[in-house]
Design an enzyme around this catalytic site. Structure first.
Site, PDB file in Angstrom:
ATOM      1  N   GLU A 211      41.128  34.554  41.696  1.00 21.59           N
ATOM      2  CA  GLU A 211      41.581  33.583  42.262  1.00 21.59           C
ATOM      3  C   GLU A 211      39.811  33.643  42.549  1.00 21.59           C
ATOM      4  OE1 GLU A 211      44.277  33.832  45.294  1.00 21.59           O
ATOM      5  OE2 GLU A 211      43.859  31.421  45.845  1.00 21.59           O
TER       6      GLU A 211
ATOM      7  N   LYS B 237      38.268  40.222  50.107  1.00 17.33           N
ATOM      8  CA  LYS B 237      38.176  38.739  49.995  1.00 17.33           C
ATOM      9  C   LYS B 237      38.189  37.824  51.548  1.00 17.33           C
ATOM     10  CE  LYS B 237      40.022  37.715  45.962  1.00 17.33           C
ATOM     11  NZ  LYS B 237      39.858  36.397  44.999  1.00 17.33           N
TER      12      LYS B 237
ATOM     13  N   ARG C  55      45.438  50.165  42.266  1.00 15.33           N
ATOM     14  CA  ARG C  55      43.757  49.280  43.358  1.00 15.33           C
ATOM     15  C   ARG C  55      43.357  50.951  43.911  1.00 15.33           C
ATOM     16  NH1 ARG C  55      45.081  44.557  45.478  1.00 15.33           N
ATOM     17  NH2 ARG C  55      42.823  43.865  46.459  1.00 15.33           N
TER      18      ARG C  55
HETATM   19  P1  ATP Z   1      42.089  40.772  47.168  1.00 15.75           P
HETATM   20  O1  ATP Z   1      42.843  41.351  47.848  1.00 15.75           O
HETATM   21  O2  ATP Z   1      40.370  41.460  47.566  1.00 15.75           O
HETATM   22  O3  ATP Z   1      41.082  39.268  48.042  1.00 15.75           O
HETATM   23  P2  ATP Z   1      42.528  39.981  44.504  1.00 15.75           P
HETATM   24  O4  ATP Z   1      43.816  40.380  44.838  1.00 15.75           O
HETATM   25  O5  ATP Z   1      43.642  38.410  45.710  1.00 15.75           O
HETATM   26  O6  ATP Z   1      41.949  40.202  45.809  1.00 15.75           O
HETATM   27  P3  ATP Z   1      42.619  37.987  42.601  1.00 15.75           P
HETATM   28  O7  ATP Z   1      40.568  37.231  42.678  1.00 15.75           O
HETATM   29  O8  ATP Z   1      43.441  37.687  42.616  1.00 15.75           O
HETATM   30  O9  ATP Z   1      41.960  38.837  44.256  1.00 15.75           O
HETATM   31  O10 ATP Z   1      41.946  39.644  41.781  1.00 15.75           O
HETATM   32  C1  ATP Z   1      41.916  38.961  40.111  1.00 15.75           C
HETATM   33  C2  ATP Z   1      42.237  40.681  39.658  1.00 15.75           C
HETATM   34  O11 ATP Z   1      41.734  41.408  40.394  1.00 15.75           O
HETATM   35  C3  ATP Z   1      43.666  40.792  39.311  1.00 15.75           C
HETATM   36  O12 ATP Z   1      44.807  40.931  38.689  1.00 15.75           O
HETATM   37  C4  ATP Z   1      43.915  42.209  40.613  1.00 15.75           C
HETATM   38  O13 ATP Z   1      45.181  42.583  40.450  1.00 15.75           O
HETATM   39  C5  ATP Z   1      42.784  42.545  40.535  1.00 15.75           C
HETATM   40  N1  ATP Z   1      41.993  43.092  41.907  1.00 15.75           N
HETATM   41  C6  ATP Z   1      41.972  42.604  42.443  1.00 15.75           C
HETATM   42  N2  ATP Z   1      41.234  43.711  43.869  1.00 15.75           N
HETATM   43  C7  ATP Z   1      41.238  44.779  42.965  1.00 15.75           C
HETATM   44  C8  ATP Z   1      41.152  46.289  43.345  1.00 15.75           C
HETATM   45  N3  ATP Z   1      40.781  46.714  44.935  1.00 15.75           N
HETATM   46  N4  ATP Z   1      41.187  47.520  42.846  1.00 15.75           N
HETATM   47  C9  ATP Z   1      42.061  46.813  40.871  1.00 15.75           C
HETATM   48  N5  ATP Z   1      42.315  45.285  40.446  1.00 15.75           N
HETATM   49  C10 ATP Z   1      42.320  44.638  41.906  1.00 15.75           C
HETATM   50 MG    MG Z   2      45.129  37.393  44.781  1.00 16.04          MG
END
Ligand code: ATP
Ligand code: MG
Length: 550
Positions: free
Chosen positions: A34, A269, A259
């Site tokens: 995102e 984020k 994760r």
């Molecule tokens: P955050 O929780 O840091 O805001 P998010 O999951 O909202 O991250 P996205 O941009 O939606 O961020 O994530 C894109 C992809 O990265 C998703 O498929 C998510 O599962 C993966 N992702 C995000 N954080 C992690 C992590 N700590 N370890 C592994 N994969 C991750």
């Molecule tokens: Mg997300």
């Protein structure tokens, strides 16, 4: 495919899919960030898994910006994500897409569910809807609008799209099962009304799809075979499957892995954005941030990050990885590839009183003993040098191998020198050390027979470049800043996470140093030019893991 390494559960699943002839033997993955922040080391895990698996099976990976929330998303983040992905070494060979490109298709899919009597417009407020949701042990209640006819729903939904209703006054919901054990199946929201300008579609839309409706359908529209994501989406999977089945679209299949969690930092984020907005760090790419851009500015190499992710592995169980593993991966890589140079961070003068005044000679020095092909460079040497203040002691015992009264040391790649005397300022601080050199002790052709136990690094004073060097420590002083119930992670910020040294002296070859190359400063650690400040170097790491022994 490597046969000897044990295969993780996703590899085993894909092997089985291929053996069963599923998807015509195609492996097509996607990475769906995102664009509401910069990528962090956790995303690197998702990237390495998604892109890595497609590559392993000769498949494709799409980059898809999951841009369904116009309020938090910005084009700056889109550009940063592209740059970070490329730098990490991954190319979206399946193409680059935006969920917003599918707004028309998604709208048509929603109409299909409406026509089939599987979605309805609800006029209740979000509070009312939440109240009727029930609890995990208690069924929810039906909305009074649940049994509207498909024709009425279609009319209302089209009018929602046309902007006839206020924000928040109506939503579109899937009609599934208000008593289901899985709360995500209790008539989940599909669309909401939002009057916000979208970074790509402008004001074309005032209804926006929810994550669950947009995400899975985008996977199907792109023909994604293996939709890999983190464990928190496991409970969403029944809904993901419900949409696919009821829309009768390409059967993408979701699989979850744990994760990446790292100690001494935060990784959401939202929390990283707070650090940026409140000025605790110098932007998303501050070298203390766990972002890809921060690690890059700090001096990390893409290879070290990929190696780290590989070591972490792929599993279904959540755990916290020690940040020293990340540092190990960088040290291991830099030890092999980093050019060796000399720099003095806390300089005092070393005057060689028997060396001719005004004379400069050029001495060869190895660029990297680990890489014989990297060759040598010429270092200017003369009568006045800078050495590290801590390399001289007025009083020293027998175990002190550096400079002191009565001692002889080698100057790296140059000569052996013997203490003569020293000069102090009014406060008693040593400002200059005087030595004699042995002319026949030159490195590589030493016939002096004189013993020197220590070797010091140095920089010739008239050719030295002035620099600012920034030393970094962990951004948080607590291993789990997020793990305290009563206290916010902000309370655990390490007040000593940055130290700025402003009077450093570098060897002249560093005049042309470019960000993107990380150097080993002899005896001091690994350093890289900062991307923002001219004449500024960031310390990536010390030579050894000093944290553990503190
Ligand atoms: P955050 O929780 O840091 O805001 P998010 O999951 O909202 O991250 P996205 O941009 O939606 O961020 O994530 C894109 C992809 O990265 C998703 O498929 C998510 O599962 C993966 N992702 C995000 N954080 C992690 C992590 N700590 N370890 C592994 N994969 C991750
Ligand atoms: Mg997300």
């Amino acid at each position: 495919m490597s046969e000897n390494k044990s295969r993780h559960f996703i590899q085993q699943m894909i092997d089985a899919d291929l053996a069963a002839g599923k998807n015509g033997g195609v492996v097509h993955t996607r990475f769906p960030p995102e664009p509401n922040g910069y990528l962090h080391i956790g995303h690197a895990k998702a990237i390495c898994i998604g892109f890595g698996l497609a590559k392993e099976y000769g498949g494709l990976t799409n980059l898809r910006f999951d841009d369904t929330n116009p309020i938090k998303e910005e084009i700056e983040y889109v550009d940063a994500i592209r740059e970070d992905l490329k730098w990490l070494g991954f190319e979206p060979n399946g193409g680059e897409f935006f969920t917003s490109d599918y707004f028309n298709e998604l709208f048509a899919l929603a109409l299909k569910l409406i026509d089939d009597g599987k979605a309805y417009v609800d006029d209740q407020t979000s509070e009312q809807i939440a109240e009727q949701k029930g609890t995990p042990t208690e069924a929810g209640k039906h909305s009074p609008h649940r049994d509207r006819s498909p024709a009425e729903n279609r009319d209302l939904f089209e009018r929602m799209k046309a902007g006839e209703f206020d924000a928040g006054s109506r939503v579109l919901r899937a009609k599934i099962d208000m008593a289901n054990d899985n709360m995500h199946l209790r008539d989940p929201l599909m669309y909401r009304i939002m009057y916000a300008t979208h970074h790509r579609t402008g004001d074309d839309w005032c209804i926006y799809p929810m994550y669950d409706f947009a995400h899975g359908q985008s996977d199907s529209l792109e023909g994604i075979t293996h939709s890999l994501c983190t464990l928190e989406f496991e409970v969403h999977r029944p809904l993901y499957d419900w949409y696919i089945k009821n829309l009768d679209i390409f059967p993408s299949c979701q699989t979850e892995f744990a994760r990446l969690n790292l100690n001494y930092t935060v990784m959401s984020k939202r929390k990283l954005l707070t650090l940026v907005e409140e000025g605790y760090v110098d932007g998303w790419d501050d070298p203390r941030m766990p972002t890809i851009s921060g690690l890059r500015r700090r001096g990390y190499t893409p290879a070290s990050i990929r190696e780290f992710i590989d070591r972490v592995g792929v599993a279904k169980r959540e755990n916290i990885i020690d940040v020293s593993l990340l540092e190990w991966a960088l040290r291991d890589d830099l030890n092999r590839v980093a050019p060796r140079v000399m720099a003095v961070l806390d300089p005092i003068k070393l005057v060689i009183i028997n060396y001719p005044e005004g004379q400069i000679e050029m001495l060869p020095s190895e660029n990297n003993p680990e890489d014989p092909e990297s060759g040598t460079r010429e270092l200017p040497f003369g009568r006045e040098l800078f050495i590290e203040a801590e390399d001289f002691k007025i009083e020293a015992n027998r175990k002190w191998f550096r400079l002191a009264p009565g001692k002889v040391v080698r100057l790296k790649s140059a000569y052996k020198v013997e203490y003569v005397d020293h000069v102090c300022d009014d406060s008693g601080k040593v400002t200059e050390v005087h030595v004699n050199y042995f002319e026949n002790s030159k490195s590589g052709s030493d016939t002096s027979g004189i013993k020197a136990k220590g070797t010091l690094h140095w920089v010739e004073s008239t050719h030295a470049i002035d620099a600012e060097v920034r030393l970094y420590d962990r951004l948080f002083a607590d291993p789990n800043p997020d793990g305290h119930k009563e206290k916010s992670y902000m309370e655990f910020l390490n007040p000593e996470s940055i130290q700025v040294l402003s009077n450093c002296k570098l060897e002249p070859s560093l005049k042309n140093a470019q960000p993107g190359t990380t150097y080993q400063f002899t005896r001091l650690g690994y350093f890289t030019p900062d991307t923002k400040g001219e004449g500024v170097f960031n310390r990536a790491l010390t030579l050894r893991d000093s944290w553990k022994s503190q």
